[in-house]
Scaffold this motif. Structure first.
Motif, PDB file in Angstrom:
ATOM      1  N   LEU A   1      65.610  52.472  -3.621  1.00  0.00           N
ATOM      2  CA  LEU A   1      65.597  51.979  -2.241  1.00  0.00           C
ATOM      3  C   LEU A   1      65.687  53.101  -1.216  1.00  0.00           C
ATOM      4  O   LEU A   1      65.946  52.841  -0.034  1.00  0.00           O
TER       5      LEU A   1
ATOM      6  N   ILE B   1      63.978  53.094   2.422  1.00  0.00           N
ATOM      7  CA  ILE B   1      64.440  52.279   3.546  1.00  0.00           C
ATOM      8  C   ILE B   1      65.091  53.193   4.586  1.00  0.00           C
ATOM      9  O   ILE B   1      66.023  53.927   4.268  1.00  0.00           O
TER      10      ILE B   1
ATOM     11  N   ILE C   1      69.875  45.974   6.589  1.00  0.00           N
ATOM     12  CA  ILE C   1      69.462  44.951   5.622  1.00  0.00           C
ATOM     13  C   ILE C   1      70.342  43.718   5.807  1.00  0.00           C
ATOM     14  O   ILE C   1      71.552  43.770   5.628  1.00  0.00           O
TER      15      ILE C   1
ATOM     16  N   SER D   1      69.471  40.625   4.290  1.00  0.00           N
ATOM     17  CA  SER D   1      69.406  39.769   3.118  1.00  0.00           C
ATOM     18  C   SER D   1      68.510  40.418   2.072  1.00  0.00           C
ATOM     19  O   SER D   1      67.685  41.281   2.386  1.00  0.00           O
ATOM     20  N   ALA D   2      68.679  40.015   0.818  1.00  0.00           N
ATOM     21  CA  ALA D   2      67.842  40.527  -0.272  1.00  0.00           C
ATOM     22  C   ALA D   2      67.793  39.496  -1.384  1.00  0.00           C
ATOM     23  O   ALA D   2      68.777  38.796  -1.649  1.00  0.00           O
TER      24      ALA D   2
ATOM     25  N   SER E   1      72.049  39.882  -1.920  1.00  0.00           N
ATOM     26  CA  SER E   1      72.327  40.510  -0.626  1.00  0.00           C
ATOM     27  C   SER E   1      73.579  41.375  -0.622  1.00  0.00           C
ATOM     28  O   SER E   1      73.548  42.496  -0.072  1.00  0.00           O
TER      29      SER E   1
ATOM     30  N   VAL F   1      72.770  44.914  -2.275  1.00  0.00           N
ATOM     31  CA  VAL F   1      71.778  45.725  -1.554  1.00  0.00           C
ATOM     32  C   VAL F   1      72.322  46.175  -0.207  1.00  0.00           C
ATOM     33  O   VAL F   1      72.083  47.309   0.227  1.00  0.00           O
ATOM     34  N   SER F   2      73.058  45.316   0.474  1.00  0.00           N
ATOM     35  CA  SER F   2      73.650  45.698   1.760  1.00  0.00           C
ATOM     36  C   SER F   2      74.620  46.860   1.589  1.00  0.00           C
ATOM     37  O   SER F   2      74.659  47.787   2.409  1.00  0.00           O
TER      38      SER F   2
ATOM     39  N   THR G   1      72.468  50.180   0.756  1.00  0.00           N
ATOM     40  CA  THR G   1      71.698  50.749   1.861  1.00  0.00           C
ATOM     41  C   THR G   1      72.577  51.208   3.018  1.00  0.00           C
ATOM     42  O   THR G   1      72.144  52.022   3.828  1.00  0.00           O
TER      43      THR G   1
ATOM     44  N   THR H   1      63.631  42.865   0.282  1.00  0.00           N
ATOM     45  CA  THR H   1      64.688  43.081   1.267  1.00  0.00           C
ATOM     46  C   THR H   1      64.220  42.621   2.644  1.00  0.00           C
ATOM     47  O   THR H   1      63.049  42.779   3.000  1.00  0.00           O
ATOM     48  N   TYR H   2      65.148  42.055   3.388  1.00  0.00           N
ATOM     49  CA  TYR H   2      64.882  41.597   4.758  1.00  0.00           C
ATOM     50  C   TYR H   2      65.776  42.416   5.682  1.00  0.00           C
ATOM     51  O   TYR H   2      67.006  42.402   5.545  1.00  0.00           O
ATOM     52  N   GLY H   3      65.162  43.145   6.617  1.00  0.00           N
ATOM     53  CA  GLY H   3      65.935  44.011   7.491  1.00  0.00           C
ATOM     54  C   GLY H   3      65.442  43.986   8.915  1.00  0.00           C
ATOM     55  O   GLY H   3      64.406  43.381   9.238  1.00  0.00           O
TER      56      GLY H   3
END
Length: 422
Positions: free
Chosen positions: A139, A142, A148, A150-151, A226, A229-230, A233, A288-290
């Motif tokens: 990752l 990013i 981020i 959500s994932a 999520s 990953v949060s 990152t 991933t949603y950021g």
């Protein structure tokens, strides 16, 4: 000829973005742009390359992507683009594989990224009653400024054919060998914290999500990852990857062939599947949603664009000197179709025309523009107000970045929706 077309398209795109993004090019660059027709071919090419780099930087890219022919665009990302983009196919129905989680996540994000795992770092273990697979997703591409929100980890599972429903084998003895099974698996997703102290033991992990799935269906399943990953990152946790655990406790009741089919039920590893051709589109996918803090979310892009179109239609009845003109930017003309998946181009439009005295109400003028035009009528040394964009809308781009990662991103102020005298 190709170079000439590319130069014209880059300059046209430059004109649109110069009008819509103040300060993109410094004053020296603006003079070079306006005088580019007087430059030598070498100077013009140098300026075009410099400006193209600035455009790429505006898109968050440090260099022009050059994806290989082996680069894979997940169908899920294409479906997301069609569902949420301002210039996509609005009639596209929600794919069955897309849950409510994706909509909620997209409502807060202006950037959606997809990642395939590093196959060279796989760790596969098959024990009686379960199969575990360790995945690592890189990752590092990013940006630090992207938050981020959500994932999701997406895993594809095949329908199991030829196995009788557990505990009902006698009643289903007439079932064809090619019929669906009807048993269940439990899929657990863990975040890996580190390697165990003893060699060969299971890694240290915590459960993130779990689901009981039926063998008789072929579909994608989405798992919320999520929290992990949060942490990764944001720099608050180290990325050791995920562990996917597939439990099939009924395996002991089956013969060897049926057990083998069950072990191939979930597509967690290339080595578990004979159908290598379908693996690129069926392999696990991390999405991933950021949000980078600029502009609206991907979901709101379409809503804003449709509202702007309705507003523009109401203004088209006015036949003014200052108005919007057609300009279509075709990405293939500048060679950007090599890395931009969708759209193939877009209607950027531009503003052009006179702002005569007196300014009409429908020219959407500011008080300053009215005063400036009034002064111009008695003093020609003061220029008239200019015809400029007064309303701009975003577009969504689906593209491959420098690392061949597929990204769906919302870009602000890309389409001229209204013009006025300012």
């Amino acid at each position: 000829m190709v170079a000439v077309v590319r130069s014209l398209m880059v300059l046209l795109l430059a004109q649109v973005l110069l009008e819509g993004a103040t300060g993109l090019i410094p004053e020296v660059g603006r003079r070079k742009y306006s005088e580019s027709g007087k430059q030598t071919p070498e100077q013009s090419e140098s300026f075009l390359n410099e400006f193209e780099l600035r455009l790429l930087n505006m898109f968050g890219l440090r260099r022009r992507p050059t994806p290989s022919k082996q680069a894979v665009v997940p169908q899920y990302m294409v479906d997301l683009y069609r569902m949420h983009s301002a210039n996509g196919d609005h009639s596209t129905k929600r794919p069955k594989s897309m849950g409510k989680h994706a909509d909620r996540a997209a409502s807060k994000a202006n950037t959606i990224r997809s990642f395939h795992h590093e196959e060279s770092m796989e760790a596969l273990a098959s024990l009686k009653g379960k199969t575990t697979q360790q995945f690592y997703f890189n990752l590092t591409s990013i940006p630090d400024e992207e938050l981020i929100t959500s994932a999701e980890l997406r895993i594809y599972r095949d329908q199991v054919m030829g196995a009788a429903t557990p505990n009902n084998s006698s009643r289903n003895s007439s079932t064809s060998d090619s019929g669906p099974a009807g048993g269940f698996h439990r899929i657990n997703i863990y975040e890996i914290f580190g390697v165990p102290a003893t060699h060969g033991g299971e890694p240290l992990a915590r459960l993130l999500d779990t689901r009981l799935v039926q063998d008789s269906l072929s579909r994608w399943d989405s798992f919320d990852v999520s929290p992990a990953v949060s942490q990764w990152t944001s720099g608050k946790g180290h990325n050791h990857g995920f562990m996917v655990e597939v439990l099939h406790p009924e395996e002991g009741e089956m013969d060897g062939e049926h057990a083998k089919k069950r072990s191939r039920h979930v597509r967690v590893s290339r080595s578990l599947h004979q159908d290598q051709d379908s693996w690129p589109q069926a392999r696990p996918l991390l999405v991933t949603y950021g949000h980078d803090g600029r502009g609206d979310s991907v979901l709101h892009t379409r809503e804003k664009r449709q509202a702007a179109l309705r507003k523009q239609r109401r203004k088209q009845q006015h036949k003014a000197s200052c108005k919007r003109h057609a300009l279509y930017v075709d990405f293939s003309d500048v060679g950007w179709n090599e890395w931009i998946v969708a759209p193939p181009g877009y209607h950027a439009f531009y503003c052009h025309g006179e702002c005569p005295f007196p300014l009409a109400d429908h020219l959407n003028s500011t008080n300053h523009a009215i005063v400036q035009t009034l002064v111009n009528s008695v003093n020609s040394n003061i220029p008239r107000a200019c015809c400029v964009p007064t309303d701009l809308s975003p577009i969504s781009l689906l593209y491959l970045d420098e690392y061949e990662k597929v990204i769906l991103k919302n870009y602000q102020d890309m389409v001229v929706e209204g013009c006025g005298c300012r």
